[in-house]
Design a protein around this motif. Structure first.
Motif, short mmCIF file in Angstrom:
data_model
loop_
_atom_site.label_atom_id
_atom_site.label_comp_id
_atom_site.label_asym_id
_atom_site.label_seq_id
_atom_site.Cartn_x
_atom_site.Cartn_y
_atom_site.Cartn_z
N LEU A 290 0.83 -1.20 0.00
CA LEU A 290 0.00 0.00 0.00
C LEU A 290 0.87 1.25 0.00
O LEU A 290 0.54 2.24 -0.68
CB LEU A 290 -0.93 -0.01 1.22
CG LEU A 290 -2.01 -1.10 1.22
CD1 LEU A 290 -2.81 -1.04 2.52
CD2 LEU A 290 -2.94 -0.97 0.03
N ASP A 291 1.96 1.23 0.73
CA ASP A 291 2.88 2.38 0.72
C ASP A 291 3.48 2.58 -0.66
O ASP A 291 3.65 3.72 -1.13
CB ASP A 291 4.00 2.16 1.74
CG ASP A 291 3.50 2.27 3.17
OD1 ASP A 291 2.42 2.85 3.37
OD2 ASP A 291 4.19 1.75 4.07
N HIS A 293 2.09 1.72 -3.53
CA HIS A 293 1.04 2.28 -4.39
C HIS A 293 0.82 3.75 -4.08
O HIS A 293 0.58 4.57 -4.98
CB HIS A 293 -0.26 1.50 -4.19
CG HIS A 293 -0.21 0.09 -4.70
ND1 HIS A 293 -1.10 -0.88 -4.32
CD2 HIS A 293 0.64 -0.51 -5.57
CE1 HIS A 293 -0.80 -2.01 -4.92
NE2 HIS A 293 0.25 -1.81 -5.69
N ARG A 294 0.90 4.07 -2.78
CA ARG A 294 0.73 5.48 -2.40
C ARG A 294 1.84 6.34 -2.98
O ARG A 294 1.60 7.46 -3.44
CB ARG A 294 0.70 5.56 -0.87
CG ARG A 294 0.25 6.92 -0.34
CD ARG A 294 0.20 6.92 1.19
NE ARG A 294 -0.75 5.92 1.67
CZ ARG A 294 -0.41 4.81 2.33
NH1 ARG A 294 0.88 4.55 2.55
NH2 ARG A 294 -1.32 3.96 2.74
N ASN A 295 3.04 5.82 -2.95
CA ASN A 295 4.16 6.57 -3.54
C ASN A 295 3.99 6.74 -5.05
O ASN A 295 4.33 7.79 -5.61
CB ASN A 295 5.47 5.85 -3.24
CG ASN A 295 5.84 5.89 -1.77
OD1 ASN A 295 5.40 6.78 -1.05
ND2 ASN A 295 6.63 4.93 -1.33
N LEU A 297 1.16 6.93 -6.60
CA LEU A 297 0.13 7.96 -6.80
C LEU A 297 0.72 9.35 -6.58
O LEU A 297 0.36 10.31 -7.29
CB LEU A 297 -1.04 7.72 -5.84
CG LEU A 297 -1.90 6.50 -6.11
CD1 LEU A 297 -2.95 6.32 -5.02
CD2 LEU A 297 -2.60 6.63 -7.46
#
Length: 367
Positions: A290-291, A293-295, A297
């Motif tokens: 998730l981190d 993917h967040r990065n 984004l």
């Protein structure tokens, strides 16, 4: 008001005696208290509506057993088991019928044939059945949880979705509840193993023998006689008179029994601990994903924001030259249009490249 005048709800009990006979009785609390001579607070522990934790209590004339669905009272000659028609209790009833009819079955599978032939106390044979039943029951629940949890966790690592997350959440909640139940049984057994006096309270047959023959110090062949020096150190006034401290502390048989099932319940606890570690590792892996993917984004947002800024500069040039204001230099200079377009585009692209280069140099994007 007398207890006899109070309306008490009857419940179903199955009674086993030392001869292996059994019968089902419907008795109220007052009748049980009067017949067994125990306290009302002890019987309250066996009430399924009150949700007491797993407990084993040694009393003067009885052992109170509250282990999950197994709620029983063991005396030196009888076993009272509550709710014998419950689907989880039926196997315990059948095992009690088989075991209590045979003497010397305390350490079946652990001792030699000569040792199995010894006359072990009745209460220990009954206690063994209940410990074996609860340990097997909790181990079976743990195996079922493992069977459902490991595939669900593997599926979650391959595909993060709301369905998979909710499934793992429910499994984790079930594991936490089961861990607490197993931990409570383990703590009870460990408490007895750490205290010889607590284990001595469970020797009902020995205490009964002391009442019937106060001067007797050895009623069973496997218990050692008492030396006078040790006998002078008796300190617990609640013990039956005539029992020496050596005999009270001779708890080797019970210690072997509790140790065997402590190891079994500890093995179940280790399985749950391993499952918890696997769940924690999976959560860490999911958080890393998730981190990441967040990065990604954030990087996409940086690209879009930089592109928007450059297009805004390009639009500003177009807006300036598109104003409907009479300029003398606009006359006969049509060839400047293409140069304005080219130079404005090159300037915007240069600004975008510079922003990306700076972001990469500062480690804001992975390029």
């Amino acid at each position: 008001m007398s207890l006899k005048n109070i309306t008490l709800v009857s419940c179903s009990w199955v009674l086993f005696n030392s001869e292996g006979d059994s019968k089902i009785l419907d008795l109220d609390k007052y009748s049980i208290l009067k017949r067994l001579g125990i306290h009302a607070r002890d019987l309250r522990i066996l009430d399924p509506l009150l949700s007491y934790p797993s407990t084993i209590l040694g009393r003067e004339r009885a052992i109170i057993i509250n282990l999950e669905h197994i709620k029983a009272i063991i005396t030196a000659e009888e076993v009272w088991l509550r709710d014998p028609l419950d689907e989880n209790v039926i196997p315990v009833v059948e095992e009690l019928q088989r075991r209590l009819a045979v003497k010397g079955a305390l350490f079946e599978g652990f001792a030699d044939e000569d040792e199995q032939a010894a006359d072990f106390p009745f209460e220990f044979r009954a206690l063994e059945v209940m410990l074996e039943a609860i340990c097997s029951y909790l181990d079976a629940r743990t195996t079922e949880l493992e069977t459902a949890a490991y595939p669900a966790l593997d599926e979650l690592t391959s595909k993060i979705s709301s369905r998979n997350l909710d499934r793992v959440r429910k499994l984790k909640s079930a594991m936490t509840r089961l861990t607490n139940r197993v931990q409570k049984v383990r703590d009870e057994l460990e408490q007895f193993l750490d205290d010889d006096e607590d284990m001595g309270d469970l020797y009902l047959t020995r205490k009964l023998s002391s009442h019937s023959s106060p001067v007797s110090i050895s009623y069973a062949p496997n218990w050692c006689p008492v030396s006078p020096t040790v006998q002078s150190k008796v300190s617990r006034t609640s013990r039956a008179s005539g029992i020496s401290i050596h005999e009270e502390n001779d708890v080797e048989e019970l210690e072997m029994l509790l140790e065997a099932y402590f190891m079994q319940i500890d093995s179940t606890m280790n399985k749950l601990t391993t499952l918890r570690e696997y769940i924690d590792d999976t959560e860490d892996y999911i958080n890393i994903q998730l981190d990441n993917h967040r990065n990604q984004l954030i990087q996409l947002e940086l690209f879009l924001s930089s592109g928007t800024l450059c297009l805004s500069v390009y639009s500003l040039v177009a807006a300036v030259f598109g104003m409907n204001i009479p300029y003398t230099w606009r006359e006969n200079h049509e060839y400047l249009f293409k140069w304005v377009v080219i130079l404005a585009g090159m300037a915007s692209a240069s600004v975008f490249i510079w922003i990306m280069t700076y972001a990469g140099h500062k480690g804001l994007i992975g390029i």
